[in-house]
Design an enzyme around this catalytic site. Structure first.
Site, short mmCIF file in Angstrom:
data_model
loop_
_atom_site.label_atom_id
_atom_site.label_comp_id
_atom_site.label_asym_id
_atom_site.label_seq_id
_atom_site.Cartn_x
_atom_site.Cartn_y
_atom_site.Cartn_z
N HIS A 100 -8.08 20.39 6.06
CA HIS A 100 -9.30 19.98 5.35
C HIS A 100 -10.17 19.26 6.39
O HIS A 100 -9.63 18.61 7.30
CB HIS A 100 -9.05 18.95 4.25
CG HIS A 100 -8.12 19.37 3.16
ND1 HIS A 100 -6.77 19.24 3.24
CD2 HIS A 100 -8.37 19.85 1.92
CE1 HIS A 100 -6.21 19.65 2.11
NE2 HIS A 100 -7.16 20.02 1.29
N ASP A 103 -9.08 15.74 6.99
CA ASP A 103 -7.76 15.51 7.60
C ASP A 103 -7.91 15.28 9.10
O ASP A 103 -7.06 14.65 9.72
CB ASP A 103 -6.84 16.74 7.50
CG ASP A 103 -6.60 17.21 6.10
OD1 ASP A 103 -6.68 16.39 5.18
OD2 ASP A 103 -6.32 18.42 5.93
N GLU A 231 -7.24 28.95 -4.70
CA GLU A 231 -5.85 28.51 -4.84
C GLU A 231 -5.68 27.98 -6.25
O GLU A 231 -6.09 26.84 -6.55
CB GLU A 231 -5.55 27.42 -3.81
CG GLU A 231 -4.11 26.95 -3.88
CD GLU A 231 -3.81 25.83 -2.90
OE1 GLU A 231 -4.30 25.87 -1.75
OE2 GLU A 231 -3.08 24.90 -3.29
N ASP A 306 3.12 17.73 -9.19
CA ASP A 306 3.04 18.56 -8.00
C ASP A 306 3.77 17.84 -6.86
O ASP A 306 3.18 17.05 -6.15
CB ASP A 306 1.54 18.70 -7.70
CG ASP A 306 1.23 19.71 -6.65
OD1 ASP A 306 2.07 20.56 -6.38
OD2 ASP A 306 0.11 19.64 -6.09
C1 XLS Z 1 -3.25 20.34 -3.86
C2 XLS Z 1 -3.51 21.54 -3.10
C3 XLS Z 1 -4.30 21.34 -1.80
C4 XLS Z 1 -4.84 22.64 -1.30
C5 XLS Z 1 -5.92 22.51 -0.28
O1 XLS Z 1 -2.51 20.35 -4.83
O2 XLS Z 1 -2.28 22.18 -2.86
O3 XLS Z 1 -3.51 20.70 -0.85
O4 XLS Z 1 -3.84 23.47 -0.77
O5 XLS Z 1 -6.98 21.74 -0.72
CA CA Z 2 0.65 21.29 -4.42
CA CA Z 3 -1.83 23.94 -1.67
#
Ligand code: XLS
Ligand code: CA
Ligand code: CA
Length: 438
Positions: A100, A103, A231, A306
Site C-alpha cells: 500500500h 506502507d 479483493e 480476519d
Molecule cells: C484486509 C485486506 C488488505 C488488502 C489490501 O483485510 O486483506 O490487506 O489485501 O488492502
Molecule cells: Ca485478511
Molecule cells: Ca488481503
C-alpha cells in the site's frame, strides 16, 4: 551493507529435514505438470504485515520490533524497511512483493509531501529491484486507515474525501507502473455501511464504480497493462461491505461495465468469513474468467474475524491448487497476506511463518497434481452429468432445442423420475485422503 536478519539463505532439504530454517516441500526448480514450482507459485511478501505490523491489537501495543534500528515515522526508517524487505525476500527466494502507498512511507499531513516521499522511496525500491531481480506483484492505496475515510473512500458521503481517494489511487497507480506491478488492487476497506438509516446504497455503489472507471482510464493512459483486481471481503471493518464475495463483486463489475479490466484477488480468510470455502470463491472467479490473484493465508474457524494466519491447512491448499491448476494458473500470484501470531514476535518467526506458508502451498501443488493425474475425481464428475450427453432429451436441454411443453410431455410419459446417481461424497473424500497420505 550489514545484514539485518541473522538467518542464512533458506534451502530445500526435503520432507525428512528437521531444520526449522529449511524448506521441506518447496523446491523452486522441481517440475510439476511441465512447469517449475516457482512458476506455478509466484510468491509475494506483503509489505504491511511483514515490515510494518508489530502485533498491535485492541488490547495491547506491539510486541515485535520492526524499527530496524531507526526512529519510526522517518524516511530513514522507510529506507531501513526496504533494506530489510529485500534481504528477507532474497533469503527466502521470494520473487514478488505487494504494497500500500502508506506502507512504504510515513504519511504526511499534506498530500503533496506524502507524494514527494513516495517518489523518493520508490526510486530506492526500484534500485533494489534492479539489483536483485525481485518484482512487484501489485500495488494499492490504503483508503481505510486515515480518519478521513471513516465513511469509506469511493463510497464516502463527502465529495472532498472522494477527491482524496482519487488522488491516492492516481499516485498508487503511478507507483505500480513505475515498479512494473502485475496488478492493481481495490480492497473495499471501508466501502460498505453500518446502517441503512443513513445510507444511500445505490449512490455509494455508483460512486465506487465511477472511481474505478477513472482508475482504468488513467491506468491505461500511463501504460498500465496489468489487471485491476477487486479483493472481496464480507465484513470487517464495516458491518456490510459492498464487495461481499466473488459472486457479488463480479456482479458489480458486470453491472458497471468494468468486467473487461478487472479480475478477482481472492483471499482465503475473506472467503471463509463470507461463509464459503476458499476453493468456492476461486471456482466462482475461474468460471467467470476472473481468477487473477490470491492472498494466501487462513483464518481460524473458532474466531469470527480476519486473523490473516500463515497457511498451514494442507487440505485447503490442495483444493486451492486444484482450482488454480484446472484454471490454467494465475496471471497474478500468491501474496502472503499473513502475519505471525502476536506471541511469535522474533525475526526467526518471520522466516518460519513464510517457510510454513511456502511449504504448505508447495505440498498443495504436489498433491493437486497427483489428484489430477489419478483422474478419479474428474472421471466421477464427468459421469455424474452424463445423462445430459447420453440421452436425447439431455442433449436437447443443452442445445436449447426443447421447451417446457416438450419436457412436460416427456415427464408425463415417464410418470415418475428415478433418483439421480449417488453423490458419493465419502468415496471422493477417501480418494483425496489416499492421495494425500497413501
Ligand atoms: C484486509 C485486506 C488488505 C488488502 C489490501 O483485510 O486483506 O490487506 O489485501 O488492502
Ligand atoms: Ca485478511
Ligand atoms: Ca488481503
Amino acid at each position: 551493507m550489514s545484514e539485518i536478519f541473522n538467518v542464512e539463505k533458506i534451502k530445500y532439504e526435503g520432507p525428512k529435514s528437521k531444520n526449522p530454517f529449511a524448506f521441506k516441500y518447496y523446491d523452486a526448480d522441481r517440475v510439476i505438470m511441465g512447469k517449475k514450482m516457482s512458476e506455478h507459485l509466484p510468491f509475494a511478501m506483503a509489505w504491511w504485515h511483514n515490515l510494518c505490523a508489530e502485533g498491535t491489537d485492541m488490547f495491547g501495543r506491539g510486541v515485535a520490533d520492526k524499527s530496524f534500528g531507526c526512529e519510526r515515522g522517518t524516511m530513514e526508517h522507510a529506507k531501513a524497511k526496504v533494506d530489510a524487505g529485500f534481504e528477507f525476500m532474497q533469503k527466502l527466494g521470494i520473487e514478488y512483493f505487494c504494497f500500500h502507498d502508506v506502507d512504504i512511507v510515513p504519511e504526511a499531513d499534506d498530500i503533496k509531501e506524502t507524494n514527494r516521499r513516495l517518489d523518493e522511496i520508490s526510486d530506492y525500491i526500484l534500485e533494489k529491484m534492479n539489483q536483485t531481480g525481485i518484482k512487484c506483484l501489485w500495488g494499492t492505496a490504503n483508503m481505510f486507515s486515515n480518519p478521513r475515510f471513516c465513511n469509506g473512500a469511493g463510497s464516502s458521503n463527502s465529495a472532498e474525501v472522494f477527491a482524496f481517494a482519487a488522488a491516492q489511487v492516481k499516485k498508487a497507480l503511478d507507483l505500480t507502473v513505475k515498479l512494473g506491478g502485475r496488478g492493481y488492487v481495490f480492497w473495499g476497506g471501508r466501502e460498505g455501511y453500518e446502517t441503512l438509516l443513513n445510507t444511500d446504497v445505490k449512490f455509494e455503489q455508483d460512486n465506487i464504480a465511477r472511481l474505478m472507471k477513472m482508475a482504468v482510464e488513467y491506468g491505461r493512459s500511463i501504460g498500465f497493462t496489468g489487471d485491476f483486481y477487486i479483493e472481496p471481503k464480507p465484513k470487517e471493518p464495516m458491518k456490510h461491505q459492498y464487495d461481499f464475495d466473488a459472486a457479488t463483486a463480479i456482479g458489480f463489475l458486470k453491472a458497471h461495465g468494468l468486467d473487461k479490466d478487472f479480475k478477482m484477488n481472492i483471499e482465503a480468510n475473506h472467503a471463509t468469513l463470507a461463509g464459503h470455502t476458499f476453493e468456492h470463491d476461486l471456482r466462482i472467479s475461474a468460471i467467470n474468467g476472473m481468477l487473477g490473484s490470491i492472498d494466501a493465508n487462513q483464518g481460524d474457524y473458532l474466531l469470527g474475524w480476519d486473523t490473516d494466519e500463515f497457511p498451514f491447512d494442507v487440505y485447503t491448499a490442495t483444493l486451492c491448487m486444484l482450482e488454480v491448476l484446472n484454471a490454467g494458473g494465475l496471471t497474478g500470484g500468491f501474496n502472503f497476506d499473513a502475519k505471525n501470531r502476536r506471541p511469535s514476535y522474533t525475526y526467526e518467526d518471520m522466516f518460519i511463518g513464510f517457510i510454513l506458508g511456502m511449504d504448505t502451498f508447495a505440498l498443495g501443488l504436489i498433491k493437486a497434481a497427483e489428484l489430477i493425474e489419478d483422474g478419479r475425481l474428474d472421471e466421477f464428475k464427468k459421469e455424474r452429468y452424463s445423462s445430459y450427453y447420453n440421452t436425447e432429451i439431455g442433449q436437447k436441454i443443452l442445445s436449447g432445442e426443447t421447451t417446457l411443453t416438450e419436457l412436460s410431455e416427456y415427464a408425463e410419459k415417464l410418470g415418475s423420475a428415478s433418483l439421480p446417481g449417488s453423490g458419493r461424497q465419502e468415496l471422493l473424500e477417501s480418494i483425496v485422503n489416499s492421495v494425500l497420505f497413501g
